[in-house]
Scaffold this motif. Structure first.
Motif, mmCIF file in Angstrom:
data_model
loop_
_atom_site.group_PDB
_atom_site.id
_atom_site.type_symbol
_atom_site.label_atom_id
_atom_site.label_comp_id
_atom_site.label_asym_id
_atom_site.label_seq_id
_atom_site.Cartn_x
_atom_site.Cartn_y
_atom_site.Cartn_z
ATOM 1 N N LYS A 30 0.825 -1.208 0.000
ATOM 2 C CA LYS A 30 0.000 0.000 0.000
ATOM 3 C C LYS A 30 0.862 1.262 0.000
ATOM 4 O O LYS A 30 1.871 1.339 0.709
ATOM 5 N N VAL A 31 0.455 2.245 -0.782
ATOM 6 C CA VAL A 31 1.170 3.515 -0.849
ATOM 7 C C VAL A 31 1.373 4.080 0.550
ATOM 8 O O VAL A 31 2.470 4.546 0.902
ATOM 9 N N LYS A 32 0.351 4.021 1.379
ATOM 10 C CA LYS A 32 0.394 4.647 2.702
ATOM 11 C C LYS A 32 1.350 3.948 3.665
ATOM 12 O O LYS A 32 1.659 4.481 4.736
ATOM 13 N N ASP A 33 1.839 2.769 3.296
ATOM 14 C CA ASP A 33 2.746 2.021 4.166
ATOM 15 C C ASP A 33 4.214 2.176 3.768
ATOM 16 O O ASP A 33 5.093 1.559 4.384
ATOM 17 N N PHE A 34 4.491 2.998 2.758
ATOM 18 C CA PHE A 34 5.856 3.187 2.277
ATOM 19 C C PHE A 34 6.257 4.655 2.411
ATOM 20 O O PHE A 34 5.438 5.552 2.194
ATOM 21 N N THR A 35 7.515 4.882 2.739
ATOM 22 C CA THR A 35 8.014 6.255 2.808
ATOM 23 C C THR A 35 8.274 6.784 1.400
ATOM 24 O O THR A 35 8.387 6.017 0.434
ATOM 25 N N ALA A 36 8.405 8.082 1.313
ATOM 26 C CA ALA A 36 8.703 8.695 0.022
ATOM 27 C C ALA A 36 10.042 8.208 -0.519
ATOM 28 O O ALA A 36 10.189 7.970 -1.725
ATOM 29 N N ALA A 37 11.025 8.018 0.359
ATOM 30 C CA ALA A 37 12.333 7.539 -0.087
ATOM 31 C C ALA A 37 12.239 6.127 -0.642
ATOM 32 O O ALA A 37 12.900 5.783 -1.642
ATOM 33 N N GLU A 38 11.426 5.299 -0.029
ATOM 34 C CA GLU A 38 11.244 3.929 -0.525
ATOM 35 C C GLU A 38 10.556 3.930 -1.886
ATOM 36 O O GLU A 38 10.965 3.204 -2.806
#
Length: 289
Positions: free
Chosen positions: A102-110
């Motif tokens: 899910k997008v919400k479970d990943f940081t911007a750097a990831e």
């Protein structure tokens, strides 16, 4: 009761408009061709929602582009359609142990590490998921106009305020840019929030509210944007019968129309805009090459 509202009510009673849900040209007065909007950029020809897709739209000669905005785990706004990264990136290979992705479970750097182009074509290998800031700067560079969709706002509390803050920081809430911006969502509550926070913004509600609901929507939205499959000439006329919050007739942008026959039918219904993965095909069908 306003004369156009009477007309809408009559249309509903006579069955000429469906009663159940399934910024530039204004065709409510029957003038001009529909605005053609490149859906997720020129997404038939470049990976959707990437800088490459809006560059391609510009190369094809199209001003209006559409995108989708969501938020990362650490609060960065990014441009991607699905709430999962799986379909349009190589996240399953880079992060195999974090299924559902899910997008919400990943940081911007990831997310910045992911390849968002190879799924579409090897020619686009290495394309990245853009942040909204990166995207807005490319839209500005290309002299484009934007139909921005707040995607899945229920997953991202406060995303409306955050999106407006970023747009303001990038200069997109000044008078000149407001004519080049529409903010839309499937969530009526989200669009109502945008209107209350920044009444000058042109707003759009995705979907097909009933004719009986249109007077409520007209308080906070300027456009009703239904799928083509839910559309009829009577429904378009019913929408046009209402004035929106800026004192102009509500407009209709329909999606997603990718062939000439459907484009001509939608135009015959009186829509004000056509959202398409193939803007060149729609333009040719409307005779505006």
């Amino acid at each position: 009761m306003h004369a156009r509202v009477v007309a809408a009510t009559v249309a509903a009673v006579l069955g000429t408009a469906p009663l159940l849900s399934p910024g530039s040209d204004a065709r409510a007065g029957g003038v001009g061709e529909p605005t053609v909007i490149a859906h997720r950029g020129a997404s038939a020809y470049a990976p959707e929602n990437t800088l490459a897709s809006i560059d391609k739209a510009a190369q094809l000669g199209f001003t209006w582009v559409e995108n989708d905005v969501q938020r990362t785990k650490d609060g960065e706004l990014v441009v991607i359609h699905d709430d999962s990264l799986q379909r349009t990136t190589n996240v399953a290979q880079v992060f195999p142990g974090r299924a559902r992705w899910k997008v919400k479970d990943f940081t911007a750097a990831e997310i910045a590490r992911l390849d968002a182009g190879s799924w579409y074509s090897p020619a686009y290998a290495g394309t990245r998921v853009p942040t909204l800031q990166q995207y807005m700067r490319r839209v500005e560079h290309n002299h484009e106009e934007l139909l921005l969709e707040i995607k899945n706002p229920e997953l991202y509390p406060g995303i409306e305020q955050q999106t407006l803050k970023l747009l303001g920081n990038e200069g997109w809430l000044d008078h000149e840019h407001l004519d080049r911006l529409i903010v839309q969502s499937f969530s009526a509550d989200s669009i109502r929030t945008v209107h209350e926070l920044k009444p000058a913004i042109t707003t759009a509600c995705l979907g097909t509210p009933t004719v009986a609901q249109l007077h409520q929507y007209a308080r906070f939205t300027d456009l009703i944007n239904p799928s083509y499959g839910s559309l009829s000439k009577g429904y378009v006329s019913a929408v046009h019968a209402f004035d929106g919050p800026h004192g102009r007739p509500l407009r209709v942008f329909t999606w997603t129309v990718n062939d000439a026959t459907t484009a001509r039918k939608a135009t015959g219904y009186g829509v004000d805009g056509i959202i398409t993965n193939k803007p060149d095909v729609v333009r040719a069908a409307l005779g505006s090459e």
